[in-house]
Design an enzyme around this catalytic site. Structure first.
Site, PDB file in Angstrom:
ATOM      1  N   ASN A  46       1.048  -0.163  -1.288  1.00 26.22           N
ATOM      2  CA  ASN A  46       2.295  -0.508  -1.495  1.00 26.22           C
ATOM      3  C   ASN A  46       2.667  -0.813  -3.204  1.00 26.22           C
ATOM      4  O   ASN A  46       2.313  -1.412  -3.706  1.00 26.22           O
ATOM      5  CB  ASN A  46       2.690  -1.625  -1.008  1.00 26.22           C
ATOM      6  CG  ASN A  46       4.087  -2.220  -1.155  1.00 26.22           C
ATOM      7  OD1 ASN A  46       5.028  -1.417  -1.595  1.00 26.22           O
ATOM      8  ND2 ASN A  46       4.548  -3.336  -1.060  1.00 26.22           N
ATOM      9  N   LYS A  64       5.245  -0.778  -4.738  1.00 22.12           N
ATOM     10  CA  LYS A  64       6.518  -1.469  -5.169  1.00 22.12           C
ATOM     11  C   LYS A  64       7.234  -0.841  -6.292  1.00 22.12           C
ATOM     12  O   LYS A  64       7.117   0.550  -6.296  1.00 22.12           O
ATOM     13  CB  LYS A  64       5.980  -2.813  -5.763  1.00 22.12           C
ATOM     14  CG  LYS A  64       4.972  -3.596  -4.649  1.00 22.12           C
ATOM     15  CD  LYS A  64       4.743  -5.075  -4.647  1.00 22.12           C
ATOM     16  CE  LYS A  64       4.189  -5.458  -3.558  1.00 22.12           C
ATOM     17  NZ  LYS A  64       3.827  -7.110  -3.596  1.00 22.12           N
ATOM     18  N   HIS A 109       9.512  -6.127   3.949  1.00 24.00           N
ATOM     19  CA  HIS A 109       8.495  -6.462   2.979  1.00 24.00           C
ATOM     20  C   HIS A 109       9.534  -7.966   2.771  1.00 24.00           C
ATOM     21  O   HIS A 109      10.629  -8.066   2.681  1.00 24.00           O
ATOM     22  CB  HIS A 109       8.294  -5.684   1.852  1.00 24.00           C
ATOM     23  CG  HIS A 109       7.474  -6.114   1.226  1.00 24.00           C
ATOM     24  ND1 HIS A 109       7.697  -7.434   0.356  1.00 24.00           N
ATOM     25  CD2 HIS A 109       6.075  -5.948   1.134  1.00 24.00           C
ATOM     26  CE1 HIS A 109       6.200  -7.422  -0.236  1.00 24.00           C
ATOM     27  NE2 HIS A 109       5.264  -6.630   0.222  1.00 24.00           N
ATOM     28  N   GLU A 128       9.570  -9.306   0.096  1.00 26.67           N
ATOM     29  CA  GLU A 128      10.341  -9.029  -1.311  1.00 26.67           C
ATOM     30  C   GLU A 128      11.759  -8.765  -0.806  1.00 26.67           C
ATOM     31  O   GLU A 128      12.811  -9.098  -1.572  1.00 26.67           O
ATOM     32  CB  GLU A 128       9.811  -8.060  -2.358  1.00 26.67           C
ATOM     33  CG  GLU A 128       8.389  -9.149  -2.811  1.00 26.67           C
ATOM     34  CD  GLU A 128       7.231  -8.135  -3.392  1.00 26.67           C
ATOM     35  OE1 GLU A 128       7.570  -6.785  -3.350  1.00 26.67           O
ATOM     36  OE2 GLU A 128       6.008  -8.577  -3.407  1.00 26.67           O
ATOM     37  N   GLU A 169       1.540 -10.349   6.342  1.00 28.37           N
ATOM     38  CA  GLU A 169       1.512 -10.532   4.961  1.00 28.37           C
ATOM     39  C   GLU A 169       2.169 -12.198   4.511  1.00 28.37           C
ATOM     40  O   GLU A 169       3.257 -12.210   4.283  1.00 28.37           O
ATOM     41  CB  GLU A 169       2.431  -9.661   3.950  1.00 28.37           C
ATOM     42  CG  GLU A 169       1.898  -8.031   4.127  1.00 28.37           C
ATOM     43  CD  GLU A 169       2.447  -7.591   3.078  1.00 28.37           C
ATOM     44  OE1 GLU A 169       1.307  -6.702   2.413  1.00 28.37           O
ATOM     45  OE2 GLU A 169       3.284  -7.497   2.179  1.00 28.37           O
ATOM     46  N   GLY A 204       0.397 -11.054  -4.451  1.00 26.64           N
ATOM     47  CA  GLY A 204       0.471 -10.997  -5.721  1.00 26.64           C
ATOM     48  C   GLY A 204       0.210 -12.241  -6.396  1.00 26.64           C
ATOM     49  O   GLY A 204       0.335 -12.499  -7.565  1.00 26.64           O
ATOM     50  N   SER A 206      -3.051  -9.821  -1.676  1.00 24.42           N
ATOM     51  CA  SER A 206      -4.170  -9.610  -2.588  1.00 24.42           C
ATOM     52  C   SER A 206      -5.571  -9.180  -2.134  1.00 24.42           C
ATOM     53  O   SER A 206      -6.470  -9.586  -2.333  1.00 24.42           O
ATOM     54  CB  SER A 206      -4.350 -11.199  -3.191  1.00 24.42           C
ATOM     55  OG  SER A 206      -3.261 -11.637  -3.826  1.00 24.42           O
TER      56      SER A 206
HETATM   57  P1  PGA Z   1      -0.733  -7.712  -3.394  1.00 25.89           P
HETATM   58  O1  PGA Z   1       0.864  -7.127  -2.575  1.00 25.89           O
HETATM   59  O2  PGA Z   1      -1.800  -6.826  -2.502  1.00 25.89           O
HETATM   60  O3  PGA Z   1      -0.220  -7.384  -4.842  1.00 25.89           O
HETATM   61  O4  PGA Z   1      -0.577  -9.016  -3.067  1.00 25.89           O
HETATM   62  C1  PGA Z   1       0.659  -6.874  -1.212  1.00 25.89           C
HETATM   63  C2  PGA Z   1       2.140  -6.360  -0.789  1.00 25.89           C
HETATM   64  O5  PGA Z   1       3.237  -7.243  -0.958  1.00 25.89           O
HETATM   65  O6  PGA Z   1       2.287  -5.365   0.193  1.00 25.89           O
END
Ligand code: PGA
Length: 254
Positions: free
Chosen positions: A9, A11, A94, A96, A166, A172, A212
């Site tokens: 992903n 982003k 997601h 976000e 998630e 993140g 992460s």
């Molecule tokens: P990350 O993000 O691996 O940077 O924690 C995962 C995601 O939000 O899909």
């Protein structure tokens, strides 16, 4: 044999030129398990990324879509627009998007339905906040997301949806769920799918962990029986890191 999907992903990162270079790099690595890999990129990069990946077996897709086919929705992208580019996947719900862009379980449900109709595989994200986990409500919370997100979707279609667990507190932050914590929730999610549908659907549905995941912890997470792969943010931006996670999945599938 357990099935895997390793999905990156990106982003809101990379320019089209960088996406093309990344795609060509990935293609050149000739992964044995290329069909179990997907890159979810910003809309503007999709056509060029798809062309760069052509013939590699690696899938690609978007990070969001609108649920209407066309119309007065300034700034939005529809399923037919994605279909025209040839995308295979689309992330939906997601955290976000739920937090910053007013995504709700109702819009998630509508988006899942139009994607399945168009034969684009949705990657549905669910997961709890730190507050919910500290209150030991994570299972209730995630189950309620799943009930609403899958509403009105029959079993034959439900099994085509990839679910990504998630936990928001791990995204993140560098704070990964332990393999046991991730497995516990992925097994729980499989149980919810079994309850909503049947054992066959629960067995077939792919459940990913995200938050992460990186080269150093991927093998331990991916070895867990109910974890079918990863939705990887930060570590999917660097080709060597992403390739290392892809290779971990390949080793485990031998
Ligand atoms: P990350 O993000 O691996 O940077 O924690 C995962 C995601 O939000 O899909």
């Amino acid at each position: 044999m357990k099935k895997f999907l390793i999905a990156g992903n990106w982003k809101m990162n990379k320019l089209t030129s960088e996406a093309v270079a990344f795609g060509e790099d990935m293609k050149g690595r000739k992964f044995e398990n290329a069909k179990d890999v997907a890159i979810l990129a910003p809309f503007t990069q999709l056509a060029a990324l798809g062309a760069a990946l052509e013939g590699s077996g690696i899938g690609f897709g978007a990070q969001n879509v609108h649920f209407e086919q066309s119309g007065a929705y300034t700034g939005e992208i529809s399923v037919p627009m994605l279909k025209e580019i040839g995308v295979n996947y689309c992330i939906i719900g997601h955290s976000e998007r739920r937090e910053y862009f007013a995504e709700t379980d109702e819009t998630v449900n509508k988006k899942l339905k139009v994607l399945i109709d168009a034969d684009i595989t949705p990657i549905l994200c669910v997961g709890e906040s730190l507050e919910v986990r500290e209150g030991k409500e994570e299972q209730t919370f995630v189950a309620s997301q799943l009930y609403a997100d899958f509403e009105g979707i029959p079993a034959a279609q439900a099994k085509k949806i990839v679910i990504a667990y998630e936990p928001i507190w791990a995204i993140g932050t560098g704070k990964t769920a332990t393999p046991d914590q991730a497995e516990e929730m992925c097994a729980f999610i499989r149980g919810v799918v079994g309850g909503l549908y049947d054992n066959e659907t629960a067995d077939e549905v792919l459940i990913l962990y995200g938050g992460s995941m990186k080269a150093s912890n991927a093998a331990d997470l991916l070895a867990k029986p109910d974890i079918n792969g990863g939705l990887i943010g930060g570590a999917s931006l660097k080709a060597d890191d992403f390739a290392s996670i892809i290779n971990s999945a390949n080793e485990l599938s031998k």
